[in-house]
Scaffold this motif. Structure first.
Motif, PDB file in Angstrom:
ATOM      1  N   ARG A  85       0.816  -1.215   0.000  1.00  0.00           N
ATOM      2  CA  ARG A  85       0.000   0.000   0.000  1.00  0.00           C
ATOM      3  C   ARG A  85       0.851   1.267   0.000  1.00  0.00           C
ATOM      4  O   ARG A  85       0.411   2.305  -0.480  1.00  0.00           O
ATOM      5  CB  ARG A  85      -0.929   0.017   1.211  1.00  0.00           C
ATOM      6  CG  ARG A  85      -2.088  -0.936   1.088  1.00  0.00           C
ATOM      7  CD  ARG A  85      -3.102  -0.724   2.195  1.00  0.00           C
ATOM      8  NE  ARG A  85      -2.523  -0.855   3.523  1.00  0.00           N
ATOM      9  CZ  ARG A  85      -2.447  -1.987   4.212  1.00  0.00           C
ATOM     10  NH1 ARG A  85      -2.894  -3.100   3.666  1.00  0.00           N
ATOM     11  NH2 ARG A  85      -1.921  -2.014   5.417  1.00  0.00           N
ATOM     12  N   HIS A  86       2.060   1.204   0.522  1.00  0.00           N
ATOM     13  CA  HIS A  86       2.894   2.407   0.615  1.00  0.00           C
ATOM     14  C   HIS A  86       3.846   2.590  -0.566  1.00  0.00           C
ATOM     15  O   HIS A  86       4.510   3.617  -0.659  1.00  0.00           O
ATOM     16  CB  HIS A  86       3.671   2.400   1.933  1.00  0.00           C
ATOM     17  CG  HIS A  86       2.794   2.729   3.099  1.00  0.00           C
ATOM     18  ND1 HIS A  86       2.022   1.781   3.713  1.00  0.00           N
ATOM     19  CD2 HIS A  86       2.537   3.892   3.719  1.00  0.00           C
ATOM     20  CE1 HIS A  86       1.346   2.359   4.688  1.00  0.00           C
ATOM     21  NE2 HIS A  86       1.633   3.649   4.711  1.00  0.00           N
ATOM     22  N   LEU A  87       3.924   1.609  -1.450  1.00  0.00           N
ATOM     23  CA  LEU A  87       4.738   1.779  -2.646  1.00  0.00           C
ATOM     24  C   LEU A  87       3.993   2.667  -3.641  1.00  0.00           C
ATOM     25  O   LEU A  87       2.795   2.494  -3.850  1.00  0.00           O
ATOM     26  CB  LEU A  87       5.048   0.425  -3.293  1.00  0.00           C
ATOM     27  CG  LEU A  87       6.033  -0.459  -2.553  1.00  0.00           C
ATOM     28  CD1 LEU A  87       6.134  -1.813  -3.245  1.00  0.00           C
ATOM     29  CD2 LEU A  87       7.392   0.187  -2.475  1.00  0.00           C
ATOM     30  N   PRO A  88       4.702   3.617  -4.262  1.00  0.00           N
ATOM     31  CA  PRO A  88       4.023   4.524  -5.200  1.00  0.00           C
ATOM     32  C   PRO A  88       3.886   3.903  -6.588  1.00  0.00           C
ATOM     33  O   PRO A  88       4.589   2.974  -6.946  1.00  0.00           O
ATOM     34  CB  PRO A  88       4.971   5.727  -5.247  1.00  0.00           C
ATOM     35  CG  PRO A  88       6.319   5.132  -5.016  1.00  0.00           C
ATOM     36  CD  PRO A  88       6.093   4.003  -4.035  1.00  0.00           C
ATOM     37  N   GLY A  89       2.961   4.432  -7.348  1.00  0.00           N
ATOM     38  CA  GLY A  89       2.851   4.072  -8.752  1.00  0.00           C
ATOM     39  C   GLY A  89       1.826   3.006  -9.052  1.00  0.00           C
ATOM     40  O   GLY A  89       1.167   2.474  -8.170  1.00  0.00           O
TER      41      GLY A  89
ATOM     42  N   ILE B  68       5.429  -3.799  -8.570  1.00  0.00           N
ATOM     43  CA  ILE B  68       6.086  -5.108  -8.716  1.00  0.00           C
ATOM     44  C   ILE B  68       7.589  -4.919  -8.884  1.00  0.00           C
ATOM     45  O   ILE B  68       8.385  -5.604  -8.241  1.00  0.00           O
ATOM     46  CB  ILE B  68       5.477  -5.890  -9.893  1.00  0.00           C
ATOM     47  CG1 ILE B  68       4.037  -6.286  -9.564  1.00  0.00           C
ATOM     48  CG2 ILE B  68       6.307  -7.113 -10.226  1.00  0.00           C
ATOM     49  CD1 ILE B  68       3.270  -6.870 -10.719  1.00  0.00           C
ATOM     50  N   VAL B  69       7.988  -3.978  -9.736  1.00  0.00           N
ATOM     51  CA  VAL B  69       9.417  -3.720  -9.945  1.00  0.00           C
ATOM     52  C   VAL B  69      10.066  -3.243  -8.651  1.00  0.00           C
ATOM     53  O   VAL B  69      11.148  -3.714  -8.280  1.00  0.00           O
ATOM     54  CB  VAL B  69       9.612  -2.689 -11.088  1.00  0.00           C
ATOM     55  CG1 VAL B  69      11.050  -2.229 -11.162  1.00  0.00           C
ATOM     56  CG2 VAL B  69       9.160  -3.275 -12.408  1.00  0.00           C
ATOM     57  N   LEU B  70       9.414  -2.325  -7.945  1.00  0.00           N
ATOM     58  CA  LEU B  70       9.973  -1.814  -6.691  1.00  0.00           C
ATOM     59  C   LEU B  70      10.067  -2.900  -5.628  1.00  0.00           C
ATOM     60  O   LEU B  70      11.040  -2.955  -4.875  1.00  0.00           O
ATOM     61  CB  LEU B  70       9.132  -0.647  -6.175  1.00  0.00           C
ATOM     62  CG  LEU B  70       9.300   0.677  -6.897  1.00  0.00           C
ATOM     63  CD1 LEU B  70       8.276   1.684  -6.396  1.00  0.00           C
ATOM     64  CD2 LEU B  70      10.699   1.211  -6.713  1.00  0.00           C
ATOM     65  N   SER B  71       9.073  -3.781  -5.569  1.00  0.00           N
ATOM     66  CA  SER B  71       9.126  -4.841  -4.566  1.00  0.00           C
ATOM     67  C   SER B  71      10.234  -5.845  -4.873  1.00  0.00           C
ATOM     68  O   SER B  71      10.895  -6.342  -3.957  1.00  0.00           O
ATOM     69  CB  SER B  71       7.776  -5.539  -4.441  1.00  0.00           C
ATOM     70  OG  SER B  71       7.411  -6.149  -5.658  1.00  0.00           O
ATOM     71  N   VAL B  72      10.481  -6.121  -6.148  1.00  0.00           N
ATOM     72  CA  VAL B  72      11.590  -7.009  -6.517  1.00  0.00           C
ATOM     73  C   VAL B  72      12.924  -6.349  -6.171  1.00  0.00           C
ATOM     74  O   VAL B  72      13.826  -7.005  -5.632  1.00  0.00           O
ATOM     75  CB  VAL B  72      11.515  -7.383  -8.018  1.00  0.00           C
ATOM     76  CG1 VAL B  72      12.789  -8.059  -8.484  1.00  0.00           C
ATOM     77  CG2 VAL B  72      10.317  -8.272  -8.273  1.00  0.00           C
ATOM     78  N   VAL B  73      13.053  -5.059  -6.447  1.00  0.00           N
ATOM     79  CA  VAL B  73      14.281  -4.332  -6.114  1.00  0.00           C
ATOM     80  C   VAL B  73      14.496  -4.317  -4.603  1.00  0.00           C
ATOM     81  O   VAL B  73      15.615  -4.520  -4.121  1.00  0.00           O
ATOM     82  CB  VAL B  73      14.245  -2.908  -6.703  1.00  0.00           C
ATOM     83  CG1 VAL B  73      15.356  -2.048  -6.140  1.00  0.00           C
ATOM     84  CG2 VAL B  73      14.319  -2.970  -8.212  1.00  0.00           C
ATOM     85  N   LEU B  74      13.431  -4.083  -3.833  1.00  0.00           N
ATOM     86  CA  LEU B  74      13.553  -4.098  -2.374  1.00  0.00           C
ATOM     87  C   LEU B  74      13.960  -5.475  -1.855  1.00  0.00           C
ATOM     88  O   LEU B  74      14.799  -5.581  -0.956  1.00  0.00           O
ATOM     89  CB  LEU B  74      12.232  -3.671  -1.738  1.00  0.00           C
ATOM     90  CG  LEU B  74      11.910  -2.189  -1.775  1.00  0.00           C
ATOM     91  CD1 LEU B  74      10.502  -1.949  -1.260  1.00  0.00           C
ATOM     92  CD2 LEU B  74      12.913  -1.406  -0.956  1.00  0.00           C
ATOM     93  N   ALA B  75      13.376  -6.523  -2.412  1.00  0.00           N
ATOM     94  CA  ALA B  75      13.728  -7.877  -1.981  1.00  0.00           C
ATOM     95  C   ALA B  75      15.192  -8.183  -2.300  1.00  0.00           C
ATOM     96  O   ALA B  75      15.905  -8.771  -1.471  1.00  0.00           O
ATOM     97  CB  ALA B  75      12.812  -8.896  -2.644  1.00  0.00           C
ATOM     98  N   LEU B  76      15.654  -7.792  -3.475  1.00  0.00           N
ATOM     99  CA  LEU B  76      17.056  -8.009  -3.833  1.00  0.00           C
ATOM    100  C   LEU B  76      17.991  -7.199  -2.943  1.00  0.00           C
ATOM    101  O   LEU B  76      19.079  -7.668  -2.592  1.00  0.00           O
ATOM    102  CB  LEU B  76      17.287  -7.666  -5.302  1.00  0.00           C
ATOM    103  CG  LEU B  76      16.656  -8.622  -6.310  1.00  0.00           C
ATOM    104  CD1 LEU B  76      16.852  -8.098  -7.727  1.00  0.00           C
ATOM    105  CD2 LEU B  76      17.204 -10.027  -6.158  1.00  0.00           C
ATOM    106  N   ALA B  77      17.574  -5.999  -2.572  1.00  0.00           N
ATOM    107  CA  ALA B  77      18.392  -5.177  -1.681  1.00  0.00           C
ATOM    108  C   ALA B  77      18.498  -5.823  -0.300  1.00  0.00           C
ATOM    109  O   ALA B  77      19.574  -5.827   0.300  1.00  0.00           O
ATOM    110  CB  ALA B  77      17.808  -3.775  -1.574  1.00  0.00           C
TER     111      ALA B  77
END
Length: 52
Positions: A7-11, A17-26
């Motif tokens: 809910r707090h991810l923008p866009g 989906i892209v941001l959540s994958v990047v966060l998981a990889l980080a």
């Protein structure tokens, strides 16, 4: 917790989906670089059962 992050991810959905994958990889990268190195001395896997 995952719902809160979603809910707090923008866009739009594809960007989330892209941001959540990047966060998981980080998170995985941080664990491999610092987290597991700090935990390794406390794990019993370094103790061998065969003496030289």
């Amino acid at each position: 917790m995952y719902g809160w992050i979603w809910r707090h991810l923008p866009g739009p959905t594809w960007a989330r989906i892209v941001l959540s994958v990047v966060l998981a990889l980080a998170v995985v990268a941080v664990l491999f670089v610092w987290g597991f190195d700090l935990l390794a001395p406390y794990m019993p896997f370094n103790d061998g059962t065969v003496n030289e």
